[in-house]
Design a protein around this motif. Structure first.
Motif, PDB file in Angstrom:
ATOM      1  N   SER A  16      51.855  42.763  34.886  1.00  0.00           N
ATOM      2  CA  SER A  16      50.845  43.035  33.872  1.00  0.00           C
ATOM      3  C   SER A  16      51.071  42.148  32.642  1.00  0.00           C
ATOM      4  O   SER A  16      50.138  41.530  32.123  1.00  0.00           O
ATOM      5  N   ARG A  17      52.314  42.048  32.205  1.00  0.00           N
ATOM      6  CA  ARG A  17      52.635  41.173  31.066  1.00  0.00           C
ATOM      7  C   ARG A  17      52.313  39.716  31.405  1.00  0.00           C
ATOM      8  O   ARG A  17      51.777  38.979  30.577  1.00  0.00           O
ATOM      9  N   GLY A  18      52.620  39.316  32.627  1.00  0.00           N
ATOM     10  CA  GLY A  18      52.355  37.939  33.052  1.00  0.00           C
ATOM     11  C   GLY A  18      50.875  37.618  33.064  1.00  0.00           C
ATOM     12  O   GLY A  18      50.459  36.524  32.660  1.00  0.00           O
ATOM     13  N   ALA A  19      50.054  38.565  33.507  1.00  0.00           N
ATOM     14  CA  ALA A  19      48.604  38.347  33.531  1.00  0.00           C
ATOM     15  C   ALA A  19      48.066  38.183  32.117  1.00  0.00           C
ATOM     16  O   ALA A  19      47.261  37.279  31.852  1.00  0.00           O
ATOM     17  N   CYS A  20      48.517  39.032  31.202  1.00  0.00           N
ATOM     18  CA  CYS A  20      48.077  38.914  29.806  1.00  0.00           C
ATOM     19  C   CYS A  20      48.497  37.574  29.220  1.00  0.00           C
ATOM     20  O   CYS A  20      47.719  36.915  28.525  1.00  0.00           O
ATOM     21  N   GLN A  21      49.704  37.153  29.513  1.00  0.00           N
ATOM     22  CA  GLN A  21      50.195  35.876  28.997  1.00  0.00           C
ATOM     23  C   GLN A  21      49.357  34.712  29.526  1.00  0.00           C
ATOM     24  O   GLN A  21      48.999  33.802  28.769  1.00  0.00           O
ATOM     25  N   ARG A  94      48.126  47.880  38.735  1.00  0.00           N
ATOM     26  CA  ARG A  94      48.003  47.109  37.507  1.00  0.00           C
ATOM     27  C   ARG A  94      48.522  45.706  37.731  1.00  0.00           C
ATOM     28  O   ARG A  94      49.331  45.509  38.650  1.00  0.00           O
ATOM     29  N   PRO A  95      48.066  44.813  36.915  1.00  0.00           N
ATOM     30  CA  PRO A  95      46.982  44.947  35.955  1.00  0.00           C
ATOM     31  C   PRO A  95      45.630  44.820  36.652  1.00  0.00           C
ATOM     32  O   PRO A  95      45.532  44.231  37.727  1.00  0.00           O
ATOM     33  N   ILE A  96      44.621  45.360  36.030  1.00  0.00           N
ATOM     34  CA  ILE A  96      43.239  45.129  36.455  1.00  0.00           C
ATOM     35  C   ILE A  96      42.552  44.465  35.278  1.00  0.00           C
ATOM     36  O   ILE A  96      42.615  44.960  34.153  1.00  0.00           O
ATOM     37  N   ALA A  97      41.947  43.319  35.547  1.00  0.00           N
ATOM     38  CA  ALA A  97      41.254  42.568  34.504  1.00  0.00           C
ATOM     39  C   ALA A  97      39.752  42.598  34.787  1.00  0.00           C
ATOM     40  O   ALA A  97      39.333  42.459  35.933  1.00  0.00           O
ATOM     41  N   VAL A  98      38.970  42.770  33.718  1.00  0.00           N
ATOM     42  CA  VAL A  98      37.518  42.884  33.837  1.00  0.00           C
ATOM     43  C   VAL A  98      36.866  41.917  32.868  1.00  0.00           C
ATOM     44  O   VAL A  98      37.223  41.858  31.685  1.00  0.00           O
ATOM     45  N   ARG A  99      35.900  41.185  33.386  1.00  0.00           N
ATOM     46  CA  ARG A  99      35.097  40.289  32.542  1.00  0.00           C
ATOM     47  C   ARG A  99      33.656  40.430  32.994  1.00  0.00           C
ATOM     48  O   ARG A  99      33.318  40.078  34.125  1.00  0.00           O
ATOM     49  N   GLY A 100      32.842  40.983  32.127  1.00  0.00           N
ATOM     50  CA  GLY A 100      31.442  41.221  32.483  1.00  0.00           C
ATOM     51  C   GLY A 100      31.343  42.191  33.651  1.00  0.00           C
ATOM     52  O   GLY A 100      31.881  43.282  33.604  1.00  0.00           O
ATOM     53  N   GLU A 101      30.680  41.742  34.708  1.00  0.00           N
ATOM     54  CA  GLU A 101      30.481  42.588  35.882  1.00  0.00           C
ATOM     55  C   GLU A 101      31.488  42.300  36.992  1.00  0.00           C
ATOM     56  O   GLU A 101      31.319  42.770  38.117  1.00  0.00           O
ATOM     57  N   ALA A 103      35.696  42.051  38.286  1.00  0.00           N
ATOM     58  CA  ALA A 103      37.043  42.554  38.027  1.00  0.00           C
ATOM     59  C   ALA A 103      37.953  42.099  39.158  1.00  0.00           C
ATOM     60  O   ALA A 103      37.500  41.864  40.283  1.00  0.00           O
ATOM     61  N   VAL A 104      39.240  41.969  38.839  1.00  0.00           N
ATOM     62  CA  VAL A 104      40.254  41.622  39.841  1.00  0.00           C
ATOM     63  C   VAL A 104      41.526  42.409  39.545  1.00  0.00           C
ATOM     64  O   VAL A 104      41.807  42.750  38.400  1.00  0.00           O
ATOM     65  N   VAL A 105      42.268  42.668  40.629  1.00  0.00           N
ATOM     66  CA  VAL A 105      43.614  43.212  40.483  1.00  0.00           C
ATOM     67  C   VAL A 105      44.526  42.003  40.330  1.00  0.00           C
ATOM     68  O   VAL A 105      44.510  41.095  41.167  1.00  0.00           O
ATOM     69  N   GLY A 106      45.294  41.961  39.262  1.00  0.00           N
ATOM     70  CA  GLY A 106      46.135  40.804  38.937  1.00  0.00           C
ATOM     71  C   GLY A 106      47.452  40.783  39.692  1.00  0.00           C
ATOM     72  O   GLY A 106      48.513  40.758  39.084  1.00  0.00           O
ATOM     73  N   ARG A 107      47.393  40.774  40.986  1.00  0.00           N
ATOM     74  CA  ARG A 107      48.589  40.673  41.849  1.00  0.00           C
ATOM     75  C   ARG A 107      48.323  39.601  42.870  1.00  0.00           C
ATOM     76  O   ARG A 107      47.525  39.836  43.774  1.00  0.00           O
ATOM     77  N   PRO A 108      48.907  38.462  42.728  1.00  0.00           N
ATOM     78  CA  PRO A 108      49.816  38.031  41.669  1.00  0.00           C
ATOM     79  C   PRO A 108      49.049  37.831  40.349  1.00  0.00           C
ATOM     80  O   PRO A 108      47.817  37.762  40.361  1.00  0.00           O
ATOM     81  N   PRO A 109      49.763  37.704  39.239  1.00  0.00           N
ATOM     82  CA  PRO A 109      49.098  37.589  37.933  1.00  0.00           C
ATOM     83  C   PRO A 109      48.059  36.472  37.862  1.00  0.00           C
ATOM     84  O   PRO A 109      47.054  36.607  37.166  1.00  0.00           O
TER      85      PRO A 109
END
Length: 117
Positions: A16-21, A94-101, A103-109
């Motif tokens: 999750s930290r890696g995806a945010c970074q 986790r993480p789950i990232a959403v942009r507009g419509e 979304a992706v599960v961030g695995r790997p980040p």
């Protein structure tokens, strides 16, 4: 201006930290939701799953103790899985990232970068 990406985040999780970074390095504005402190409602979770294009069971963390003690080996309906995720947000992948419509599960980040394409 780049559209904000909402990240359902657990600060204790390295993925999750890696995806945010990775998103920050791309200059993407983030809205970080610490979902263990502020869990999504059932409706929010259902909308999130539609954006992911996944059933609820697909985002269940099956290594968690609560999964092993309460859900392992059980066949639950979509509604029952949604109820389980709302009752026990630690089960949400986790993480789950959403942009507009989308979304992706961030695995790997690095998967979160798919939202930028």
């Amino acid at each position: 201006m780049t559209e904000t990406v909402r990240v359902y985040h657990n600060a204790r999780c390295s993925k999750s930290r890696g995806a945010c970074q990775l998103l920050e390095e791309q200059g993407v504005p983030l809205e970080v939701v610490e979902y263990l402190k502020h869990p999504p409602s059932r409706d929010e979770l259902a909308a999130l799953l539609r954006k992911l294009g996944l059933p609820a069971e697909a985002i269940v963390r099956k290594g968690e103790e609560i999964y092993k003690s309460e859900y392992e080996g059980r066949s639950l309906s979509e509604d029952e899985w949604l109820d389980a995720l709302v009752a026990h947000p630690i089960l949400i992948e986790r993480p789950i990232a959403v942009r507009g419509e989308r979304a992706v599960v961030g695995r790997p980040p690095e998967k979160v970068l798919e939202l930028l394409a």
